[in-house]
Design a protein around this motif. Structure first.
Motif, PDB file in Angstrom:
ATOM      1  N   GLN A 171      -5.956  -1.929  -2.054  1.00 37.02           N
ATOM      2  CA  GLN A 171      -6.933  -1.546  -1.030  1.00 37.02           C
ATOM      3  C   GLN A 171      -8.025  -2.603  -0.888  1.00 37.02           C
ATOM      4  O   GLN A 171      -8.443  -2.919   0.236  1.00 37.02           O
ATOM      5  CB  GLN A 171      -7.534  -0.177  -1.370  1.00 37.02           C
ATOM      6  CG  GLN A 171      -6.517   0.939  -1.239  1.00 37.02           C
ATOM      7  CD  GLN A 171      -6.962   2.240  -1.867  1.00 37.02           C
ATOM      8  OE1 GLN A 171      -7.703   2.275  -2.848  1.00 37.02           O
ATOM      9  NE2 GLN A 171      -6.497   3.344  -1.300  1.00 37.02           N
TER      10      GLN A 171
ATOM     11  N   GLN B  92      -3.333   3.564 -10.629  1.00 41.76           N
ATOM     12  CA  GLN B  92      -4.660   3.662 -10.010  1.00 41.76           C
ATOM     13  C   GLN B  92      -5.270   2.277  -9.835  1.00 41.76           C
ATOM     14  O   GLN B  92      -5.848   1.969  -8.791  1.00 41.76           O
ATOM     15  CB  GLN B  92      -5.569   4.552 -10.848  1.00 41.76           C
ATOM     16  CG  GLN B  92      -5.161   6.002 -10.821  1.00 41.76           C
ATOM     17  CD  GLN B  92      -5.953   6.859 -11.797  1.00 41.76           C
ATOM     18  OE1 GLN B  92      -6.759   6.365 -12.572  1.00 41.76           O
ATOM     19  NE2 GLN B  92      -5.722   8.158 -11.750  1.00 41.76           N
TER      20      GLN B  92
ATOM     21  N   LEU C   5      -3.379   0.402  -7.019  1.00 38.47           N
ATOM     22  CA  LEU C   5      -3.709   0.977  -5.715  1.00 38.47           C
ATOM     23  C   LEU C   5      -5.087   0.475  -5.278  1.00 38.47           C
ATOM     24  O   LEU C   5      -5.260   0.044  -4.131  1.00 38.47           O
ATOM     25  CB  LEU C   5      -3.673   2.502  -5.764  1.00 38.47           C
ATOM     26  CG  LEU C   5      -4.095   3.222  -4.483  1.00 38.47           C
ATOM     27  CD1 LEU C   5      -3.227   2.813  -3.294  1.00 38.47           C
ATOM     28  CD2 LEU C   5      -4.052   4.734  -4.698  1.00 38.47           C
TER      29      LEU C   5
ATOM     30  N   GLN D 287       1.261   6.771  -6.840  1.00 37.39           N
ATOM     31  CA  GLN D 287       0.144   7.603  -7.290  1.00 37.39           C
ATOM     32  C   GLN D 287       0.437   9.084  -7.057  1.00 37.39           C
ATOM     33  O   GLN D 287       0.106   9.917  -7.893  1.00 37.39           O
ATOM     34  CB  GLN D 287      -1.153   7.218  -6.600  1.00 37.39           C
ATOM     35  CG  GLN D 287      -2.322   8.026  -7.140  1.00 37.39           C
ATOM     36  CD  GLN D 287      -3.603   7.819  -6.390  1.00 37.39           C
ATOM     37  OE1 GLN D 287      -3.593   7.695  -5.173  1.00 37.39           O
ATOM     38  NE2 GLN D 287      -4.700   7.786  -7.126  1.00 37.39           N
ATOM     39  N   ALA D 288       1.060   9.409  -5.943  1.00 37.95           N
ATOM     40  CA  ALA D 288       1.403  10.801  -5.669  1.00 37.95           C
ATOM     41  C   ALA D 288       2.383  11.334  -6.721  1.00 37.95           C
ATOM     42  O   ALA D 288       2.308  12.500  -7.106  1.00 37.95           O
ATOM     43  CB  ALA D 288       1.999  10.943  -4.271  1.00 37.95           C
TER      44      ALA D 288
ATOM     45  N   LEU E 146       0.795  -1.231   0.000  1.00 44.26           N
ATOM     46  CA  LEU E 146       0.000   0.000   0.000  1.00 44.26           C
ATOM     47  C   LEU E 146       0.830   1.285   0.000  1.00 44.26           C
ATOM     48  O   LEU E 146       0.593   2.156  -0.852  1.00 44.26           O
ATOM     49  CB  LEU E 146      -0.992  -0.015   1.171  1.00 44.26           C
ATOM     50  CG  LEU E 146      -1.941   1.184   1.235  1.00 44.26           C
ATOM     51  CD1 LEU E 146      -2.809   1.261  -0.016  1.00 44.26           C
ATOM     52  CD2 LEU E 146      -2.799   1.096   2.491  1.00 44.26           C
ATOM     53  N   PRO E 147       1.800   1.471   0.899  1.00 46.65           N
ATOM     54  CA  PRO E 147       2.517   2.751   0.876  1.00 46.65           C
ATOM     55  C   PRO E 147       3.276   2.988  -0.429  1.00 46.65           C
ATOM     56  O   PRO E 147       3.435   4.137  -0.853  1.00 46.65           O
ATOM     57  CB  PRO E 147       3.471   2.665   2.071  1.00 46.65           C
ATOM     58  CG  PRO E 147       3.413   1.275   2.572  1.00 46.65           C
ATOM     59  CD  PRO E 147       2.215   0.611   1.994  1.00 46.65           C
TER      60      PRO E 147
ATOM     61  N   TRP F 118       2.272   1.940  -3.484  1.00 49.26           N
ATOM     62  CA  TRP F 118       1.300   2.355  -4.498  1.00 49.26           C
ATOM     63  C   TRP F 118       0.808   3.769  -4.222  1.00 49.26           C
ATOM     64  O   TRP F 118       0.572   4.546  -5.156  1.00 49.26           O
ATOM     65  CB  TRP F 118       0.144   1.365  -4.584  1.00 49.26           C
ATOM     66  CG  TRP F 118       0.568   0.082  -5.212  1.00 49.26           C
ATOM     67  CD1 TRP F 118       0.614  -1.153  -4.638  1.00 49.26           C
ATOM     68  CD2 TRP F 118       1.034  -0.103  -6.552  1.00 49.26           C
ATOM     69  NE1 TRP F 118       1.092  -2.083  -5.526  1.00 49.26           N
ATOM     70  CE2 TRP F 118       1.352  -1.462  -6.714  1.00 49.26           C
ATOM     71  CE3 TRP F 118       1.231   0.756  -7.635  1.00 49.26           C
ATOM     72  CZ2 TRP F 118       1.843  -1.983  -7.917  1.00 49.26           C
ATOM     73  CZ3 TRP F 118       1.718   0.229  -8.832  1.00 49.26           C
ATOM     74  CH2 TRP F 118       2.015  -1.121  -8.952  1.00 49.26           C
ATOM     75  N   GLN F 119       0.654   4.135  -2.957  1.00 53.52           N
ATOM     76  CA  GLN F 119       0.250   5.496  -2.627  1.00 53.52           C
ATOM     77  C   GLN F 119       1.315   6.494  -3.071  1.00 53.52           C
ATOM     78  O   GLN F 119       0.999   7.554  -3.627  1.00 53.52           O
ATOM     79  CB  GLN F 119      -0.024   5.624  -1.126  1.00 53.52           C
ATOM     80  CG  GLN F 119      -1.275   4.898  -0.704  1.00 53.52           C
ATOM     81  CD  GLN F 119      -1.436   4.804   0.803  1.00 53.52           C
ATOM     82  OE1 GLN F 119      -0.454   4.743   1.546  1.00 53.52           O
ATOM     83  NE2 GLN F 119      -2.678   4.782   1.253  1.00 53.52           N
TER      84      GLN F 119
END
Length: 174
Positions: A78, A71, A74, A61-62, A54-55, A57-58
C-alpha cells in the motif's frame, strides 16, 4: 499445487515473470491456498509492480488476518502504491539507518525519498526530526513546514513552531 510447485522452481531459477503466472494460476484454482497468494504478492513486489501485488496480499490477509508477515507486506504494498516504489524504498532505508543511529545516511535516504516524491509528507517530517535532533533548526523548520503543508498534523506544527522558537523567529501557524 502443481502450478505452485512449478512456480517455486521457476522462482529459484530467476524466472520471476513465469513464476508469477503460475502462482496466480494456483491462487485462481484454489482460493484457499494461502501460500499461492503470498508468493504471487511477493513476486509482484520483486518485479516492482505493487498494484498487481495488492489483491494477492489482500487475499492472503483475508485467509490469515493475524500473520505479521502478511500484514507487513500488505502495508508495504500500500505504501509503495501511495508513494512510489523508489521513494518508499528510500524511506525504509532511511528509517533503518535512523534506527541504527546513522543520521547522515538516514538523511541522505530521506532526501532521496522526497526527491523521488515531493509529496511524501512522512519523509519530510523525518527529515525535520533528524534536523531538529541535530540542532539544524532552519532545516527542521523548512521540513516540518513542508510536511504540515502536505498533511496537516499537530506534531508537524508543534515541531515547526519549536524550530521557529529556536531560530528566534515568530511563527504563524500554517
Amino acid at each position: 499445487s502443481d502450478a505452485y510447485e512449478r512456480g517455486i522452481a521457476l522462482y529459484y531459477q530467476g524466472e520471476l515473470s513465469a513464476a508469477r503466472e503460475l502462482f496466480a494460476e494456483a491462487a485462481r484454482l484454489n482460493p484457499s491456498f494461502q501460500k499461492a497468494f503470498i508468493w504471487a504478492g511477493r513476486v509482484n513486489l520483486e518485479l516492482a509492480e505493487p498494484e498487481k501485488a495488492l489483491p494477492y496480499w489482500q487475499a492472503a490477509q483475508a485467509l490469515a488476518p493475524n500473520r505479521p508477515d502478511v500484514q507487513y507486506f500488505l502495508g508495504l504494498t500500500q505504501n509503495q502504491i501511495r508513494w512510489g516504489v523508489s521513494a518508499y524504498t528510500s524511506f525504509e532505508e532511511g528509517m533503518t539507518f535512523y534506527n541504527e543511529g546513522n543520521m547522515s545516511e538516514a538523511r541522505g535516504r530521506l532526501e532521496e525519498a522526497v526527491a523521488q516524491n515531493p509529496k511524501f509528507s512522512e519523509a519530510w517530517a523525518w527529515l525535520g526530526r533528524i534536523a531538529y535532533e541535530g540542532a539544524d533548526y532552519e532545516t527542521a523548520y523548512q521540513a516540518f513546514g513542508k510536511a504540515n503543508q502536505l498533511a496537516s498534523n499537530e506534531t508537524y506544527r508543534y515541531f515547526r513552531e519549536a524550530s521557529a522558537r529556536q531560530l528566534g523567529i515568530g511563527e504563524n501557524p500554517v
